[in-house]
Design a protein around this motif. Sequence first.
Motif, mmCIF file in Angstrom:
data_model
loop_
_atom_site.group_PDB
_atom_site.id
_atom_site.type_symbol
_atom_site.label_atom_id
_atom_site.label_comp_id
_atom_site.label_asym_id
_atom_site.label_seq_id
_atom_site.Cartn_x
_atom_site.Cartn_y
_atom_site.Cartn_z
ATOM 1 N N VAL A 125 23.010 15.669 10.466
ATOM 2 C CA VAL A 125 23.867 14.589 10.945
ATOM 3 C C VAL A 125 23.302 13.243 10.514
ATOM 4 O O VAL A 125 22.113 13.108 10.223
ATOM 5 C CB VAL A 125 24.005 14.621 12.482
ATOM 6 N N ARG A 126 24.174 12.232 10.491
ATOM 7 C CA ARG A 126 23.723 10.860 10.293
ATOM 8 C C ARG A 126 23.015 10.396 11.563
ATOM 9 O O ARG A 126 23.485 10.650 12.664
ATOM 10 C CB ARG A 126 24.921 9.977 9.979
ATOM 11 N N ASN A 127 21.874 9.751 11.411
ATOM 12 C CA ASN A 127 21.041 9.349 12.539
ATOM 13 C C ASN A 127 21.573 8.069 13.177
ATOM 14 O O ASN A 127 21.396 6.966 12.648
ATOM 15 C CB ASN A 127 19.599 9.149 12.074
ATOM 16 N N ALA A 175 28.007 8.373 13.312
ATOM 17 C CA ALA A 175 26.659 8.926 13.398
ATOM 18 C C ALA A 175 26.447 9.512 14.791
ATOM 19 O O ALA A 175 27.210 9.251 15.719
ATOM 20 C CB ALA A 175 25.625 7.842 13.109
ATOM 21 N N ASP A 176 25.397 10.320 14.920
ATOM 22 C CA ASP A 176 25.060 10.954 16.199
ATOM 23 C C ASP A 176 23.664 10.555 16.623
ATOM 24 O O ASP A 176 22.760 10.410 15.793
ATOM 25 C CB ASP A 176 25.135 12.480 16.072
ATOM 26 N N VAL A 234 13.296 7.275 12.263
ATOM 27 C CA VAL A 234 14.073 6.261 11.540
ATOM 28 C C VAL A 234 14.644 6.810 10.239
ATOM 29 O O VAL A 234 15.078 6.059 9.377
ATOM 30 C CB VAL A 234 13.219 5.002 11.259
ATOM 31 N N ALA A 235 14.677 8.139 10.093
ATOM 32 C CA ALA A 235 15.283 8.748 8.910
ATOM 33 C C ALA A 235 16.786 8.495 8.890
ATOM 34 O O ALA A 235 17.419 8.327 9.932
ATOM 35 C CB ALA A 235 15.012 10.252 8.914
ATOM 36 N N ALA A 236 17.358 8.477 7.699
ATOM 37 C CA ALA A 236 18.810 8.273 7.580
ATOM 38 C C ALA A 236 19.574 9.434 8.192
ATOM 39 O O ALA A 236 20.654 9.248 8.763
ATOM 40 C CB ALA A 236 19.179 8.119 6.098
ATOM 41 N N LEU A 237 19.018 10.631 8.083
ATOM 42 C CA LEU A 237 19.678 11.844 8.575
ATOM 43 C C LEU A 237 18.725 12.592 9.506
ATOM 44 O O LEU A 237 17.500 12.505 9.374
ATOM 45 C CB LEU A 237 20.067 12.756 7.403
#
Length: 245
Positions: A125-127, A175-176, A234-237
């Motif tokens: 998922v998107r973070n 995002a989630d 802080v990762a993108a995903l």
Amino acid sequence: MTRQLDEQISGRFPVGRRLRVLDVGMGRGTQALRLARLGHQVTGVEQDTAMIAAARQAVAQEPEGIRERVRLVQSDGQDTGVHFLPGSFDVVLCHGVLMYVEEPDPLVAGLARMLAPGGLLSLLVRNGDALAMRPGLGGDWAGALAAFDTTAHVPRPRTDSDAGIPVRLRPDARADRLAALTATLAGIAAPLHAWYGVQVFTDTVADAAPVPDDVETLLAAEERAGRTDPYRRVAALLHLCGVRG
């Protein structure tokens, strides 16, 4: 992410066991084909016509023994109960799909029902807790400030460099947040077992940038960061792995 997934599979199932895998939103079938080559029985579900056509073409180029282990279904993945019986799969993948679903909980619950007891649910998922990182690192201060108070996300336009296929792009991408998905997984009897960050360092790299000569070192750094706090947060995903109780 492949390394993370393999770590979870090898940690849950005996070596050599042929698994039943469902890949919802499989794209052009990268993970589905990889797992079929490893001997697993894979069902791929994809809604996009161009993507599923590319997946079929890729499957057709495989040896017969691999082709017969792959089944492709055209669907948006939200009607798994129509196509499959509950408990039909040992592993369910849903990578890069929830960001295009307005209400993800029903989809995640439906995927969990497809798992046999002890089965693994893998979500990418998107973070939603790190949406300010990309605009902030790019010097877009207004965009960074706005990102703190939303889970809306518009992905960068790009093309699949391997197949020339436009990546799904929709203005309603979202995002989630980790805490919300953790609660969702607990509520559907597939509690969070492990989670990782994906694209910790490389999310801001231009799509046209050449692959560096030391790509293995890059991957090692990403893999280490993806399992290490505070970097993974802080990762993108986010790659979340739940286990069916």
